[in-house]
Design a protein around this motif. Structure first.
Motif, PDB file in Angstrom:
ATOM      1  N   GLU A 196      16.767  22.118  44.443  1.00 54.31           N
ATOM      2  CA  GLU A 196      16.390  20.910  45.238  1.00 54.31           C
ATOM      3  C   GLU A 196      17.290  21.023  46.499  1.00 54.31           C
ATOM      4  O   GLU A 196      16.671  20.555  47.562  1.00 54.31           O
ATOM      5  N   ARG A 215      15.408  23.326  48.576  1.00 57.70           N
ATOM      6  CA  ARG A 215      14.189  22.728  49.135  1.00 57.70           C
ATOM      7  C   ARG A 215      14.300  21.637  50.289  1.00 57.70           C
ATOM      8  O   ARG A 215      13.628  21.556  51.213  1.00 57.70           O
ATOM      9  N   SER A 267       7.739  24.965  46.018  1.00 57.43           N
ATOM     10  CA  SER A 267       6.801  23.791  45.820  1.00 57.43           C
ATOM     11  C   SER A 267       6.165  23.832  44.308  1.00 57.43           C
ATOM     12  O   SER A 267       5.999  22.796  43.755  1.00 57.43           O
ATOM     13  N   ASP A 268       6.377  25.033  43.592  1.00 53.17           N
ATOM     14  CA  ASP A 268       5.613  24.908  42.221  1.00 53.17           C
ATOM     15  C   ASP A 268       6.462  25.760  41.436  1.00 53.17           C
ATOM     16  O   ASP A 268       6.464  27.079  41.424  1.00 53.17           O
ATOM     17  N   LEU A 269       7.447  25.264  40.608  1.00 55.31           N
ATOM     18  CA  LEU A 269       8.314  26.129  39.926  1.00 55.31           C
ATOM     19  C   LEU A 269       7.683  26.553  38.950  1.00 55.31           C
ATOM     20  O   LEU A 269       8.267  27.744  38.183  1.00 55.31           O
ATOM     21  N   ARG A 270       6.538  26.336  38.386  1.00 56.54           N
ATOM     22  CA  ARG A 270       5.638  27.267  37.269  1.00 56.54           C
ATOM     23  C   ARG A 270       5.367  28.355  37.812  1.00 56.54           C
ATOM     24  O   ARG A 270       5.098  29.127  37.258  1.00 56.54           O
ATOM     25  N   ALA A 271       5.301  28.737  39.182  1.00 55.83           N
ATOM     26  CA  ALA A 271       4.912  30.090  39.683  1.00 55.83           C
ATOM     27  C   ALA A 271       6.117  30.873  39.842  1.00 55.83           C
ATOM     28  O   ALA A 271       5.937  32.097  40.635  1.00 55.83           O
TER      29      ALA A 271
END
Length: 82
Positions: A33, A36, A47-51
């Motif tokens: 955070e 960011r 932007s996409d922590l799943r990636a």
């Protein structure tokens, strides 16, 4: 200070392979955070922590992990075998 390393497309988006970061974050998620909020390039990279995957002192970890005593945080995309 924590050494933060960026690999693959994370490095490309941020434009740095590594940097030293002064942080008050207690967890990896809080560090993300803070990063960011720095600039748009960081916001895009995270932007996409799943990636993304994270390693703390060269051990695979997760975003809820505490940062206390950690010297190095590395962010990278998931690895695939072949």
């Amino acid at each position: 200070m924590i050494e933060v390393l960026y690999f693959a497309w994370v490095r490309e988006r941020i434009g740095l392979p590594r940097e030293k970061v002064a942080t008050n974050a207690a967890t990896v998620a809080e560090l993300v955070e803070e990063l960011r909020a720095r600039e748009e390039r960081y916001a895009l990279a995270f932007s996409d922590l799943r990636a993304l995957r994270v390693a703390l002192d060269q051990r695979l970890s997760d975003f809820s992990a505490p940062l206390e005593g950690v010297r190095e945080v590395a962010f990278f995309p998931p690895m695939t075998g072949g």
